[in-house]
Design a protein around this motif. Structure first.
Motif, PDB file in Angstrom:
ATOM      1  N   GLY A 136       0.684  -1.200   0.031  1.00 42.58           N
ATOM      2  CA  GLY A 136      -0.062   0.057  -0.057  1.00 42.58           C
ATOM      3  C   GLY A 136       0.780   1.239  -0.011  1.00 42.58           C
TER       4      GLY A 136
ATOM      5  N   SER B 256      -9.516   6.729  -0.288  1.00 45.28           N
ATOM      6  CA  SER B 256      -8.612   5.575  -0.562  1.00 45.28           C
ATOM      7  C   SER B 256      -9.065   5.025  -1.695  1.00 45.28           C
TER       8      SER B 256
ATOM      9  N   PHE C 288      -8.160   1.595  -4.924  1.00 40.90           N
ATOM     10  CA  PHE C 288      -7.231   0.780  -5.527  1.00 40.90           C
ATOM     11  C   PHE C 288      -6.351   1.340  -6.766  1.00 40.90           C
TER      12      PHE C 288
ATOM     13  N   ASP D  65      -2.933  -5.619  -5.795  1.00 42.53           N
ATOM     14  CA  ASP D  65      -3.774  -5.223  -4.858  1.00 42.53           C
ATOM     15  C   ASP D  65      -3.459  -4.044  -3.903  1.00 42.53           C
TER      16      ASP D  65
ATOM     17  N   VAL E  25      -3.463  -0.564  -2.420  1.00 41.05           N
ATOM     18  CA  VAL E  25      -4.511   0.507  -2.086  1.00 41.05           C
ATOM     19  C   VAL E  25      -3.668   1.775  -1.637  1.00 41.05           C
TER      20      VAL E  25
ATOM     21  N   TYR F  38      -3.727   5.364   0.153  1.00 44.83           N
ATOM     22  CA  TYR F  38      -4.561   6.346   0.985  1.00 44.83           C
ATOM     23  C   TYR F  38      -4.243   7.806   0.791  1.00 44.83           C
TER      24      TYR F  38
END
Length: 182
Positions: free
Chosen positions: A46, A111, A113, A120, A122, A124
Motif C-alpha cells: 500500500g 482511499s 485501488f 492489490d 491501495v 490512502y
C-alpha cells in the motif's frame, strides 16, 4: 478496507518474485462464479499520498524522475507504507523527505485501488495543510531524483487537462481534495 468483499477460493499459490517493494504471484483460484483460473497479481503493502496546500493556496508537488515513464512526472508526494507503519505515518515522513515541508493539519480524503486488474495496492490520500518549511529537511532517498514545485489550483487543473500531469494517483487525489478546500 473492503470494496465489495467476495474472496475467491485459493487452490494453488506460486510466488515468482519477491522484491523490497512488492512481490509477484501467479495463483489458481475458484472464482465466486465457480470458474477456475490462473491469475497474476502484484502484491504491494500500500501507499500514502499527500495533497499539500500552503496557507496562500499553493499546491506542493514534486517533479520526479520515473524510470518506467523514461522521464520526469509531476506528482503529489507519496510513498510506500513500510512494515508496522500506518499510512498516516508514511505520508508524514514522505512529505518531509520529498518536499521539505511539514504539515500541522491532516485530513483523510479517501482511499482507492491503484490498478485492481493486476495489483492489490491501495493508496490512502490525505489533505495536508498548515505547512511549514523545514529549516533542515531530511535527506532524500538516494534513489529519488526530484524537485519541489508550487502551483495554484488553476495551474494544477490546467496541467491535468493539458497532459502535463499524467500520474493517475495525483489526478484522483487532486479532485478528491477540492471539496475540502472550498
Amino acid at each position: 478496507m473492503l470494496f465489495g468483499h467476495e474472496p475467491p477460493q485459493l487452490l494453488k499459490q506460486r510466488m515468482l518474485y519477491k522484491g523490497r517493494k512488492f512481490s509477484f504471484e501467479v495463483n489458481r483460484f475458484r472464482l465466486p462464479n465457480q470458474a477456475e483460473s490462473d491469475l497474476e497479481c502484484i502484491r504491494h503493502p500500500g501507499g500514502a499520498l499527500a495533497v499539500p496546500v500552503t496557507s496562500d493556496g499553493k499546491f506542493v508537488l514534486v517533479r520526479q524522475y520515473r524510470f518506467t515513464a523514461k522521464g520526469r512526472l509531476l506528482e503529489f508526494p507519496a510513498g510506500t507504507v513500510e512494515p508496522n507503519e500506518t499510512p498516516e505515518a508514511t505520508i508524514q515522513r514522505e512529505i518531509e523527505e520529498e518536499t521539505g515541508y511539514r504539515a500541522q493539519q491532516w485530513q483523510s480524503i479517501g482511499s482507492f485501488f491503484v490498478a485492481p486488474g493486476y495489483s492489490d495496492e491501495v493508496l490512502y490520500a490525505f489533505l495536508a495543510q498548515e505547512l511549514e518549511l523545514l529549516d533542515l529537511p531530511p535527506e532524500k532517498d538516494s534513489d529519488e531524483d526530484l524537485v519541489t514545485v508550487l502551483m495554484s489550483a488553476d495551474e494544477v487543473e490546467k496541467a491535468i487537462y493539458d497532459g502535463d500531469i499524467v500520474d493517475a494517483k495525483s489526478i484522483s487525489s487532486f479532485f478528491l481534495a477540492r471539496p475540502f478546500l472550498n
